[in-house]
Design a protein around this motif. Structure first.
Motif, PDB file in Angstrom:
ATOM      1  N   ILE A 198     186.988  -4.935  48.601  1.00 32.46           N
ATOM      2  CA  ILE A 198     187.859  -4.381  47.573  1.00 32.46           C
ATOM      3  C   ILE A 198     187.507  -2.915  47.319  1.00 32.46           C
ATOM      4  N   ALA A 199     186.233  -2.615  47.225  1.00 33.48           N
ATOM      5  CA  ALA A 199     185.804  -1.233  46.992  1.00 33.48           C
ATOM      6  C   ALA A 199     186.271  -0.324  48.121  1.00 33.48           C
ATOM      7  N   ASP A 200     186.137  -0.774  49.352  1.00 31.94           N
ATOM      8  CA  ASP A 200     186.593   0.024  50.488  1.00 31.94           C
ATOM      9  C   ASP A 200     188.093   0.278  50.420  1.00 31.94           C
ATOM     10  N   LEU A 201     188.860  -0.755  50.132  1.00 30.97           N
ATOM     11  CA  LEU A 201     190.310  -0.612  50.047  1.00 30.97           C
ATOM     12  C   LEU A 201     190.727   0.316  48.909  1.00 30.97           C
ATOM     13  N   ALA A 202     189.975   0.290  47.813  1.00 31.35           N
ATOM     14  CA  ALA A 202     190.300   1.117  46.646  1.00 31.35           C
ATOM     15  C   ALA A 202     189.717   2.523  46.735  1.00 31.35           C
ATOM     16  N   GLY A 203     188.847   2.750  47.706  1.00 24.66           N
ATOM     17  CA  GLY A 203     188.227   4.060  47.826  1.00 24.66           C
ATOM     18  C   GLY A 203     187.201   4.326  46.745  1.00 24.66           C
ATOM     19  N   THR A 204     186.477   3.287  46.375  1.00 21.97           N
ATOM     20  CA  THR A 204     185.448   3.403  45.341  1.00 21.97           C
ATOM     21  C   THR A 204     184.193   2.682  45.841  1.00 21.97           C
ATOM     22  N   SER A 205     183.191   2.590  44.996  1.00 26.24           N
ATOM     23  CA  SER A 205     181.957   1.923  45.401  1.00 26.24           C
ATOM     24  C   SER A 205     181.869   0.532  44.767  1.00 26.24           C
ATOM     25  N   PRO A 206     181.109  -0.358  45.394  1.00 25.39           N
ATOM     26  CA  PRO A 206     180.903  -1.679  44.788  1.00 25.39           C
ATOM     27  C   PRO A 206     180.265  -1.569  43.407  1.00 25.39           C
ATOM     28  N   ASN A 207     179.415  -0.569  43.200  1.00 23.88           N
ATOM     29  CA  ASN A 207     178.787  -0.392  41.900  1.00 23.88           C
ATOM     30  C   ASN A 207     179.827  -0.057  40.829  1.00 23.88           C
ATOM     31  N   THR A 208     180.764   0.809  41.147  1.00 25.07           N
ATOM     32  CA  THR A 208     181.842   1.143  40.211  1.00 25.07           C
ATOM     33  C   THR A 208     182.681  -0.090  39.925  1.00 25.07           C
ATOM     34  N   LEU A 209     183.006  -0.836  40.964  1.00 20.95           N
ATOM     35  CA  LEU A 209     183.783  -2.059  40.809  1.00 20.95           C
ATOM     36  C   LEU A 209     183.095  -3.009  39.826  1.00 20.95           C
ATOM     37  N   ARG A 210     181.799  -3.215  40.013  1.00 21.29           N
ATOM     38  CA  ARG A 210     181.049  -4.117  39.112  1.00 21.29           C
ATOM     39  C   ARG A 210     181.014  -3.578  37.685  1.00 21.29           C
ATOM     40  N   SER A 211     180.884  -2.287  37.537  1.00 18.67           N
ATOM     41  CA  SER A 211     180.861  -1.686  36.195  1.00 18.67           C
ATOM     42  C   SER A 211     182.179  -1.912  35.474  1.00 18.67           C
ATOM     43  N   ARG A 212     183.293  -1.674  36.176  1.00 20.39           N
ATOM     44  CA  ARG A 212     184.604  -1.889  35.551  1.00 20.39           C
ATOM     45  C   ARG A 212     184.824  -3.365  35.256  1.00 20.39           C
ATOM     46  N   ARG A 213     184.397  -4.246  36.162  1.00 19.76           N
ATOM     47  CA  ARG A 213     184.519  -5.687  35.920  1.00 19.76           C
ATOM     48  C   ARG A 213     183.742  -6.082  34.663  1.00 19.76           C
ATOM     49  N   ASP A 214     182.523  -5.579  34.541  1.00 21.16           N
ATOM     50  CA  ASP A 214     181.701  -5.908  33.379  1.00 21.16           C
ATOM     51  C   ASP A 214     182.326  -5.396  32.091  1.00 21.16           C
ATOM     52  N   GLU A 215     182.926  -4.207  32.147  1.00 20.71           N
ATOM     53  CA  GLU A 215     183.605  -3.676  30.963  1.00 20.71           C
ATOM     54  C   GLU A 215     184.823  -4.530  30.599  1.00 20.71           C
ATOM     55  N   LEU A 216     185.550  -4.994  31.597  1.00 22.28           N
ATOM     56  CA  LEU A 216     186.680  -5.888  31.341  1.00 22.28           C
ATOM     57  C   LEU A 216     186.212  -7.192  30.700  1.00 22.28           C
ATOM     58  N   LEU A 217     185.109  -7.713  31.171  1.00 22.86           N
ATOM     59  CA  LEU A 217     184.569  -8.942  30.592  1.00 22.86           C
ATOM     60  C   LEU A 217     184.151  -8.729  29.139  1.00 22.86           C
ATOM     61  N   GLU A 218     183.588  -7.562  28.830  1.00 25.03           N
ATOM     62  CA  GLU A 218     183.226  -7.242  27.445  1.00 25.03           C
ATOM     63  C   GLU A 218     184.462  -7.185  26.551  1.00 25.03           C
ATOM     64  N   ILE A 219     185.518  -6.559  27.055  1.00 30.42           N
ATOM     65  CA  ILE A 219     186.765  -6.460  26.289  1.00 30.42           C
ATOM     66  C   ILE A 219     187.311  -7.854  26.003  1.00 30.42           C
ATOM     67  N   GLU A 220     187.307  -8.715  27.009  1.00 35.98           N
ATOM     68  CA  GLU A 220     187.808 -10.062  26.813  1.00 35.98           C
ATOM     69  C   GLU A 220     186.953 -10.855  25.825  1.00 35.98           C
TER      70      GLU A 220
END
Length: 72
Positions: free
Chosen positions: A47-69
């Motif tokens: 997913i990170a490769d397809l989005a042009g980002t890093s796995p670390n960024t992906l995990r950070s955004r996922r964790d922030e989404l989980l906090e919001i929920e």
């Protein structure tokens, strides 16, 4: 899965998670979390490769989404 990812993206935007963040990282986090929720196996690296980002960024955004929920 697509609808769930879009819902997550909308929630992120409404809660200000997108401010100051690259859209590709937020999208990657939404897609990854949505895939996890429906049991679809997508690797963080893929997913990170397809989005042009890093796995670390992906995990950070996922964790922030989980906090919001968790706050809701």
């Amino acid at each position: 899965m697509r609808r769930r990812a879009l819902e997550l993206a909308q929630t992120a935007r409404e809660r200000g998670l997108t401010i100051g963040r690259r859209p590709s990282g937020v999208a990657a986090g939404c897609l990854y979390l949505a895939a996890q929720r429906v049991g679809f196996c997508l690797s963080q690296q893929r997913i990170a490769d397809l989005a042009g980002t890093s796995p670390n960024t992906l995990r950070s955004r996922r964790d922030e989404l989980l906090e919001i929920e968790a706050e809701a």
